[in-house]
Structures are given as C-alpha cells and as structure tokens.
Design a protein around this motif. Structure first.
Motif, PDB file in Angstrom:
ATOM      1  N   TYR A 117       4.873  -0.301   0.654  1.00  0.00           N
ATOM      2  CA  TYR A 117       4.488   1.264   1.549  1.00  0.00           C
ATOM      3  C   TYR A 117       3.434   1.885   0.624  1.00  0.00           C
ATOM      4  CZ  TYR A 117       5.529   5.749   2.938  1.00  0.00           C
ATOM      5  OH  TYR A 117       4.816   7.140   3.335  1.00  0.00           O
ATOM      6  N   ARG A 118       2.223   2.550   1.606  1.00  0.00           N
ATOM      7  CA  ARG A 118       1.423   3.756   0.887  1.00  0.00           C
ATOM      8  C   ARG A 118       1.330   5.402   1.688  1.00  0.00           C
ATOM      9  NH1 ARG A 118      -4.191   0.657   0.266  1.00  0.00           N
ATOM     10  NH2 ARG A 118      -4.664   0.297   2.787  1.00  0.00           N
ATOM     11  N   PHE A 119       1.298   5.999   1.128  1.00  0.00           N
ATOM     12  CA  PHE A 119       1.304   7.638   2.145  1.00  0.00           C
ATOM     13  C   PHE A 119       0.116   8.103   1.942  1.00  0.00           C
ATOM     14  CE2 PHE A 119       2.527  11.973   2.442  1.00  0.00           C
ATOM     15  CZ  PHE A 119       1.712  11.924   3.396  1.00  0.00           C
ATOM     16  N   PRO A 120      -1.222   8.034   2.251  1.00  0.00           N
ATOM     17  CA  PRO A 120      -2.559   8.486   1.586  1.00  0.00           C
ATOM     18  C   PRO A 120      -2.800   9.565   1.542  1.00  0.00           C
ATOM     19  CG  PRO A 120      -2.747   7.043   4.126  1.00  0.00           C
ATOM     20  CD  PRO A 120      -1.370   7.365   3.597  1.00  0.00           C
ATOM     21  N   GLY A 121      -1.589  10.395   2.001  1.00  0.00           N
ATOM     22  CA  GLY A 121      -2.034  11.872   2.440  1.00  0.00           C
ATOM     23  C   GLY A 121      -0.983  12.643   0.466  1.00  0.00           C
ATOM     24  N   LYS A 138      17.468   6.198  -0.482  1.00  0.00           N
ATOM     25  CA  LYS A 138      18.650   7.033  -1.373  1.00  0.00           C
ATOM     26  C   LYS A 138      18.989   5.517  -1.401  1.00  0.00           C
ATOM     27  CE  LYS A 138      20.967  10.516   2.046  1.00  0.00           C
ATOM     28  NZ  LYS A 138      22.030  11.563   2.291  1.00  0.00           N
ATOM     29  N   ARG A 139      19.968   6.104  -3.668  1.00  0.00           N
ATOM     30  CA  ARG A 139      20.339   4.990  -3.845  1.00  0.00           C
ATOM     31  C   ARG A 139      21.667   5.300  -3.850  1.00  0.00           C
ATOM     32  NH1 ARG A 139      16.706   6.238  -8.889  1.00  0.00           N
ATOM     33  NH2 ARG A 139      16.732   8.531  -7.775  1.00  0.00           N
ATOM     34  N   TYR A 140      22.411   4.178  -4.523  1.00  0.00           N
ATOM     35  CA  TYR A 140      24.140   4.029  -3.938  1.00  0.00           C
ATOM     36  C   TYR A 140      24.592   5.082  -5.685  1.00  0.00           C
ATOM     37  CZ  TYR A 140      24.100   1.255  -0.529  1.00  0.00           C
ATOM     38  OH  TYR A 140      24.170   0.285   1.184  1.00  0.00           O
ATOM     39  N   ASN A 141      23.823   4.446  -6.798  1.00  0.00           N
ATOM     40  CA  ASN A 141      23.637   4.896  -8.310  1.00  0.00           C
ATOM     41  C   ASN A 141      23.431   6.554  -8.339  1.00  0.00           C
ATOM     42  OD1 ASN A 141      21.242   3.837  -8.466  1.00  0.00           O
ATOM     43  ND2 ASN A 141      21.559   2.949  -9.694  1.00  0.00           N
ATOM     44  N   SER A 142      23.138   6.590  -7.335  1.00  0.00           N
ATOM     45  CA  SER A 142      21.625   7.915  -7.866  1.00  0.00           C
ATOM     46  C   SER A 142      22.642   9.399  -6.487  1.00  0.00           C
ATOM     47  CB  SER A 142      20.648   8.069  -8.138  1.00  0.00           C
ATOM     48  OG  SER A 142      20.039   9.249  -8.195  1.00  0.00           O
ATOM     49  N   THR A 143      21.861  10.520  -6.707  1.00  0.00           N
ATOM     50  CA  THR A 143      22.630  11.925  -5.636  1.00  0.00           C
ATOM     51  C   THR A 143      21.056  11.902  -5.283  1.00  0.00           C
ATOM     52  OG1 THR A 143      22.424  13.023  -7.698  1.00  0.00           O
ATOM     53  CG2 THR A 143      24.206  12.229  -6.732  1.00  0.00           C
ATOM     54  N   ASP A 144      19.441  11.890  -5.879  1.00  0.00           N
ATOM     55  CA  ASP A 144      17.992  11.980  -5.782  1.00  0.00           C
ATOM     56  C   ASP A 144      18.177  11.642  -4.835  1.00  0.00           C
ATOM     57  OD1 ASP A 144      18.720  13.930  -7.939  1.00  0.00           O
ATOM     58  OD2 ASP A 144      17.147  11.882  -8.806  1.00  0.00           O
ATOM     59  N   THR A 145      17.705  12.130  -3.602  1.00  0.00           N
ATOM     60  CA  THR A 145      16.913  11.986  -2.233  1.00  0.00           C
ATOM     61  C   THR A 145      15.393  11.933  -2.390  1.00  0.00           C
ATOM     62  OG1 THR A 145      18.386  12.346  -0.791  1.00  0.00           O
ATOM     63  CG2 THR A 145      17.072  12.104   0.298  1.00  0.00           C
ATOM     64  N   LEU A 146      14.818  11.514  -2.443  1.00  0.00           N
ATOM     65  CA  LEU A 146      13.137  10.640  -2.081  1.00  0.00           C
ATOM     66  C   LEU A 146      12.981  10.276  -0.339  1.00  0.00           C
ATOM     67  CD1 LEU A 146      12.491   9.105  -4.739  1.00  0.00           C
ATOM     68  CD2 LEU A 146      12.373  11.148  -4.401  1.00  0.00           C
ATOM     69  N   TYR A 147      11.689  11.258  -0.128  1.00  0.00           N
ATOM     70  CA  TYR A 147      11.300  11.240   1.447  1.00  0.00           C
ATOM     71  C   TYR A 147      10.105  10.174   1.560  1.00  0.00           C
ATOM     72  CZ  TYR A 147      14.825  14.659   2.090  1.00  0.00           C
ATOM     73  OH  TYR A 147      15.964  15.812   1.593  1.00  0.00           O
ATOM     74  N   PHE A 148      10.316   9.825   2.697  1.00  0.00           N
ATOM     75  CA  PHE A 148       8.856   9.255   2.811  1.00  0.00           C
ATOM     76  C   PHE A 148       8.714   9.159   4.208  1.00  0.00           C
ATOM     77  CE2 PHE A 148      11.866   5.461   3.424  1.00  0.00           C
ATOM     78  CZ  PHE A 148      11.449   4.680   4.248  1.00  0.00           C
ATOM     79  N   THR A 149       7.519   9.283   4.761  1.00  0.00           N
ATOM     80  CA  THR A 149       7.172   8.796   6.914  1.00  0.00           C
ATOM     81  C   THR A 149       6.323   7.533   6.658  1.00  0.00           C
ATOM     82  OG1 THR A 149       6.303   9.739   7.933  1.00  0.00           O
ATOM     83  CG2 THR A 149       4.732   9.970   6.100  1.00  0.00           C
ATOM     84  N   VAL A 150       6.661   6.805   8.357  1.00  0.00           N
ATOM     85  CA  VAL A 150       6.033   6.054   8.192  1.00  0.00           C
ATOM     86  C   VAL A 150       5.341   6.231   9.591  1.00  0.00           C
ATOM     87  CG1 VAL A 150       7.649   4.167   8.221  1.00  0.00           C
ATOM     88  CG2 VAL A 150       7.748   5.401  10.064  1.00  0.00           C
ATOM     89  N   LYS A 151       5.373   7.166  10.167  1.00  0.00           N
ATOM     90  CA  LYS A 151       4.671   7.992  11.316  1.00  0.00           C
ATOM     91  C   LYS A 151       3.485   8.283  10.707  1.00  0.00           C
ATOM     92  CE  LYS A 151       5.794  10.729  14.319  1.00  0.00           C
ATOM     93  NZ  LYS A 151       6.791  11.578  15.221  1.00  0.00           N
ATOM     94  N   TYR A 152       3.329   9.126   8.954  1.00  0.00           N
ATOM     95  CA  TYR A 152       1.527   9.002   8.864  1.00  0.00           C
ATOM     96  C   TYR A 152       1.203   8.300   7.572  1.00  0.00           C
ATOM     97  CZ  TYR A 152       1.408  13.515  11.918  1.00  0.00           C
ATOM     98  OH  TYR A 152       1.547  14.599  12.357  1.00  0.00           O
TER      99      TYR A 152
END
Length: 231
Positions: free
Chosen positions: A81-85, A200-214
């Motif tokens: 996956y890649r996000f051009p923006g 999300k990961r089971y062993n971490s509380t950090d949350t990252l985001y990605f978009t499939v629309k853009y």
C-alpha cells in the motif's frame, strides 16, 4: 669439674633446644604468610573468570538479539500500500520547524522595539498572536500527519509487516511487526467507506491511520493477508 661440665652441657642443650623451637614458628608463620597470598590470588582469578564468563554470556545474548533484528530488517519486502499525499504531509512537518525558527528570530526584536517605544502595542500583539496561532496549527497538523501511514510492506515470507510513517522532524520512520500482531479491519470495526482506517497492533497502544480512498492498494492479495477482507 664434672658437675661444672654437666651444668654447661645441660645449659648448651637447653639453649640449642630453645633456638630450634624459636626458629620453628617463623618457618611455620612464614609458610602461612606465603600460602595466604596464593589463596587470595587463586580466589581473585576465580572471581575474575566468573565475571568474564557472565559478561561473555550477556554479550552473546545481546549479539543474538541484535543479529535477529538485523536479519528481520535486511529481509526483502514487497510494497502492499502507498499514500501519494505523504510527501505533502512531510512538507507541512518541515514547515512547522521553519515556522518555529522564524518565530524565535522575529518576536524578540519586535518586543525590544516595543520596549524602546519604537513600535505600537497593536503591532506587538498582532505579531505575537499570529506566531502563536500559526505555531499551534502547524503543531496540531504535524501531530496528525505523524500518524498517517505512507507505505505498507510485507516480507516475502509473509511473516513481517513494515510500516513507514513520519517522525516529529518530518523524516521517515519504519516500524517492523509480526503479521500476527496486526489487528484485522474486521476486528477494528472499520469499513472501506470510511476515510481513515486504523492500523492497530495487539502488542502496542499506538494507532496509525491509512486511507484506501486516497491511497493505492498495490497488492490486494497481500493486503488481504494482512488486514483481512475489506468490506
């Protein structure tokens, strides 16, 4: 004559006996004094070898862990996956640093001129308010942009996921995690209609985001292998 000779002989024997008895303790104590440092040296060598063994054990363990990490990072990965923006997010993160440097350079002279009665109070308040507002906006946007995923990779073995996002300084940071620790989209509760999907990961509380629309799913099969079916 005989009694005198007997007394002399008895005195001589007693003197020799006393000298032999007197000479014996130094030999015994001297032997003990010689043996005592040798025992201390042997004990010191034993302790030193024991410490060296412990240090070598810790070094071997650390080397094994480091080697395992290096092997994981030198493994071949395929783009999923890649996000051009992400490049625009990087520009905003770098702009935040420029804004901070500009504020630090310009505000002190303005306040100095104000204290010298060379500029009005309105100019000082306007410059200060503008700098604070711009800085707050840029830092808020940077906080959000640091959680936007730019690239997602999967190793050729299908065991490790690599995620690339931005740091506070606008640089790229790669996260490596086993594929079994990634929470599927079905478990997270996100659908493809949403603008942002959570990573999300089971062993971490950090949350990252990605978009499939853009963003772009380069390899849908591997994407499904990581996140499950996108419904």
């Amino acid at each position: 004559m005989a009694p005198a000779f007997g007394r002399c002989l008895q005195k001589e024997l007693w003197t020799r006996s006393w000298r032999r008895g007197d000479a014996r303790p130094p030999w015994i104590f001297g032997t003990w004094e010689c043996l005592q440092p040798q025992k201390q040296q042997v004990s010191g060598v034993t302790n030193y070898l024991r410490k060296q063994s412990v240090c070598l054990s810790h070094s071997a363990t650390a080397a094994a862990v480091q080697q395992k990490a290096v092997d994981g990072r030198t493994e071949e990965f395929k783009l999923v996956y890649r996000f051009p923006g992400i490049k625009y997010c990087r520009v905003v993160s770098r702009l935040k640093l420029l804004q901070t440097a500009t504020t630090v350079v310009t505000l002190p002279p303005i306040w100095y001129l104000y204290l010298q009665n060379q500029v009005s109070q309105n100019i000082v308040l306007y410059a200060t308010g503008l700098a604070v507002f711009a800085g707050a906006m840029l830092y808020s946007m940077s906080y959000f942009f640091r959680r936007i995923i730019g690239f997602i990779y999967l190793s050729e073995t299908g065991q490790t996921v690599r995620v690339a996002h931005l740091t506070f300084w606008g640089r790229r940071n790669d996260i490596y995690c086993p594929i079994e620790t990634v929470v599927t989209l079905d478990e997270v509760g996100d659908s493809k209609e949403e603008l942002l999907l959570q990573f999300k990961r089971y062993n971490s509380t950090d949350t990252l985001y990605f978009t499939v629309k853009y963003g772009q799913i380069v390899d849908r099969e591997k994407f499904t292998q990581i996140f499950g079916e996108l419904v």
